[in-house]
Design a protein around this motif. Sequence first.
Motif, short mmCIF file in Angstrom:
data_model
loop_
_atom_site.label_atom_id
_atom_site.label_comp_id
_atom_site.label_asym_id
_atom_site.label_seq_id
_atom_site.Cartn_x
_atom_site.Cartn_y
_atom_site.Cartn_z
N SER A 26 -10.45 79.76 77.02
CA SER A 26 -9.05 79.63 77.45
C SER A 26 -8.39 78.47 76.74
O SER A 26 -7.21 78.54 76.35
N SER A 27 -9.13 77.36 76.56
CA SER A 27 -8.61 76.19 75.87
C SER A 27 -9.80 75.37 75.37
O SER A 27 -10.93 75.52 75.85
N ILE A 28 -9.50 74.48 74.43
CA ILE A 28 -10.54 73.57 73.92
C ILE A 28 -9.90 72.25 73.54
O ILE A 28 -8.80 72.21 72.98
N GLN A 29 -10.58 71.16 73.90
CA GLN A 29 -10.14 69.82 73.51
C GLN A 29 -11.20 69.23 72.59
O GLN A 29 -12.36 69.10 72.97
N LEU A 30 -10.77 68.87 71.37
CA LEU A 30 -11.70 68.36 70.37
C LEU A 30 -11.69 66.83 70.38
O LEU A 30 -10.64 66.21 70.57
N PRO A 31 -12.84 66.19 70.10
CA PRO A 31 -12.90 64.71 70.13
C PRO A 31 -12.30 64.09 68.87
O PRO A 31 -12.32 64.69 67.79
N GLU A 32 -11.79 62.87 69.02
CA GLU A 32 -11.20 62.17 67.89
C GLU A 32 -12.25 61.79 66.84
O GLU A 32 -11.91 61.47 65.70
N THR A 33 -13.52 61.82 67.22
CA THR A 33 -14.59 61.48 66.28
C THR A 33 -14.91 62.62 65.32
O THR A 33 -15.68 62.43 64.37
N LEU A 34 -14.34 63.76 65.53
CA LEU A 34 -14.65 64.95 64.73
C LEU A 34 -14.19 64.76 63.28
O LEU A 34 -13.09 64.29 63.01
N THR A 35 -15.07 65.16 62.31
CA THR A 35 -14.72 65.05 60.88
C THR A 35 -14.78 66.38 60.15
O THR A 35 -14.23 66.51 59.06
N SER A 36 -15.46 67.40 60.73
CA SER A 36 -15.59 68.67 60.02
C SER A 36 -15.65 69.84 61.00
O SER A 36 -16.12 69.71 62.14
N ILE B 110 -4.30 74.81 69.61
CA ILE B 110 -5.37 73.86 69.31
C ILE B 110 -4.80 72.72 68.49
O ILE B 110 -3.94 72.92 67.63
N LYS B 111 -5.25 71.50 68.81
CA LYS B 111 -4.89 70.31 68.04
C LYS B 111 -6.16 69.79 67.37
O LYS B 111 -7.13 69.49 68.05
N ILE B 112 -6.10 69.69 66.04
CA ILE B 112 -7.25 69.21 65.29
C ILE B 112 -7.06 67.72 65.02
O ILE B 112 -6.03 67.33 64.46
N PRO B 113 -8.03 66.89 65.39
CA PRO B 113 -7.87 65.43 65.21
C PRO B 113 -7.67 65.04 63.75
O PRO B 113 -8.14 65.71 62.83
N ASP B 114 -7.01 63.90 63.55
CA ASP B 114 -6.69 63.44 62.20
C ASP B 114 -7.91 63.02 61.39
O ASP B 114 -7.83 62.91 60.17
N ASN B 115 -9.03 62.76 62.04
CA ASN B 115 -10.23 62.38 61.29
C ASN B 115 -10.91 63.56 60.60
O ASN B 115 -11.81 63.36 59.79
N VAL B 116 -10.50 64.76 60.93
CA VAL B 116 -11.10 65.94 60.30
C VAL B 116 -10.63 66.03 58.85
O VAL B 116 -9.45 66.15 58.57
N LYS B 117 -11.58 65.99 57.92
CA LYS B 117 -11.27 66.05 56.49
C LYS B 117 -11.69 67.37 55.86
O LYS B 117 -11.31 67.67 54.73
#
Length: 591
Positions: free
Chosen positions: A91-101, A115-122
Amino acid sequence: MQKNYFKTWWTAMLMLLACTGVHAYDFEKDGIYYNVTSLTDLTVEVTCEEEYASENSYRGDIVIPEQVEWNGKTFTVTGIGASCFSYAELSSIQLPETLTSIGSSAFISCPIQSIKIPDNVKSIESYAFSGCRIKSITLPNGLKELPFCIFQGCGQLENIIIPNSVERIGSNAFSNCDTLKSIQLSQELLTIEQEAFMYCTSLETITIPANVATIESRAFSHSTSLSSVTFLTNKMESFNTDWFTGCTSLTTVTVPEGVKRITSYGSDKCTSLTSIQLPETLEEIQNGAFNQCENLTSVTLNAVVPPAVEYETFHLNTYLNATLYVPKGCKQRYQDAENWNSFSQIIETDYVPQATCALTVKASGNGSVSYSNGENVNNGSRTWSVPTNSTVRLSVSPDSGYEAYVKTIQADGSETTEKASYNLTVEIKESDVTVEVTFKKITVALTIQQAESGCVEMEVEYGQACTVRIRPEDGWRIHSVTFDGTDYTSVLDEDNRFTTPTLYEDASLNVAFEQDGNGISSLSSSPVKVYAQNGRLVVEQVGTGSEICIYDSAGRTVKTLDAQGGRTETSLPTGQVYIVKTVGKTVKIAL
């Protein structure tokens, strides 16, 4: 029998795996499964419970933590593994700010709507959101590319903003996103790969940013609602009409300046296309480019010189019914040009092309010259059309050991010659200019000061060394050999040959001779050193207060000094030979 048995067993195992699944995780915590990705950095990625399972076990609302405890260690969550949430009923997902990939197919056919993808994801890999039901997504700043099929078939995505860090949109990235109405592209975008927006049937307008240099085949094909495309870029040399194959709502196309050729792939089924505007830079339209556009009524060209064109480039209806608009004063050129003269109506516009001059660059020898558009000239010549009253910068690149000499010739025959630096500026006034660049082998001057009148100057190739043999006159022997002020006396070989260091610039070699002692050992053992350095006479190892007498070659006294101890030096007129007498030494030296 054995082969049949093995085949039956393997088939049964695959069926069992498909039904029961295989564990794909290292540990589970609070209903989320993890694989350890680094024991050194203590990082993990989220994975699924089983591989090859018939359905994904994740359900409902998911919150992924930034850190997770396991076996007494704290691990940081940095990745979403491949196929992790594929087909999961989320239904929903919250991703951590530590995520990179985010791995390939991570959310394929997942029903989440935002979905919001954290800025640390490269890094986001191919198919990551393919077939998702997302209506909105926030992409991270810092992302460099949108890979192959990343959003393919996202049937509810209506709009998206591509962050300015993105430089490449991969093939089929948005293909079959049939609800996508608007997209804001990255200002740093360089490349749009093939079929990137194919079958985006709701997309109405798109603006191509200024840095885009490459768009590949069928990029917007069959986007049936696309009616307007704006090109801000002038960095493309080729324009492919098949980008818009099947774009049945497209009514007008303006090909941007900078484009030199339009390819022959064809814009099939562009049935609504009624007008095209072509740039001043255009040199060639390949056969069949607009042959399927039978409803064209207006073709506008800004090119002063008619581009090369084949008869079947345009549909017969275009020649019969369309008007060809050409720059002011150019109608006769188009009437005389093959196939352009097939247009039944040619009209001059008020468009006055920018005044230009021809810049011809000729290069010969070991090196190259680069024009500002990146084109090189190497042992040949190129001519470019450049605006009048402008400044052109050329990059001059000699090979190692070579230097460039430039002759600039104006249309009136006047010329200037100069030694070129790496960056060459050419002022274009209102006439043609020719720039001739010649690359020559660098030579350096080795000046050899002799204990005679005058000196010897040798030319030595850049990056080479030079060997000289020193022969004292009768009654004299070598006292010192200095190269650019450094004493090299000890490196002479048994034949009194000296090889210089590698020469990259002008240098000087100074040789001093001392009187032969005629067998008196005290003379040869005296520690006194006499040499020239930077145009001055230097005497070392003479006790304080001892007299130093300096004579010219005729024996006349030039100067008498009291030694200062350790080192005594004095200035003398250069270009002459001097005799230096002091305790236990008589030395002949040239300055």
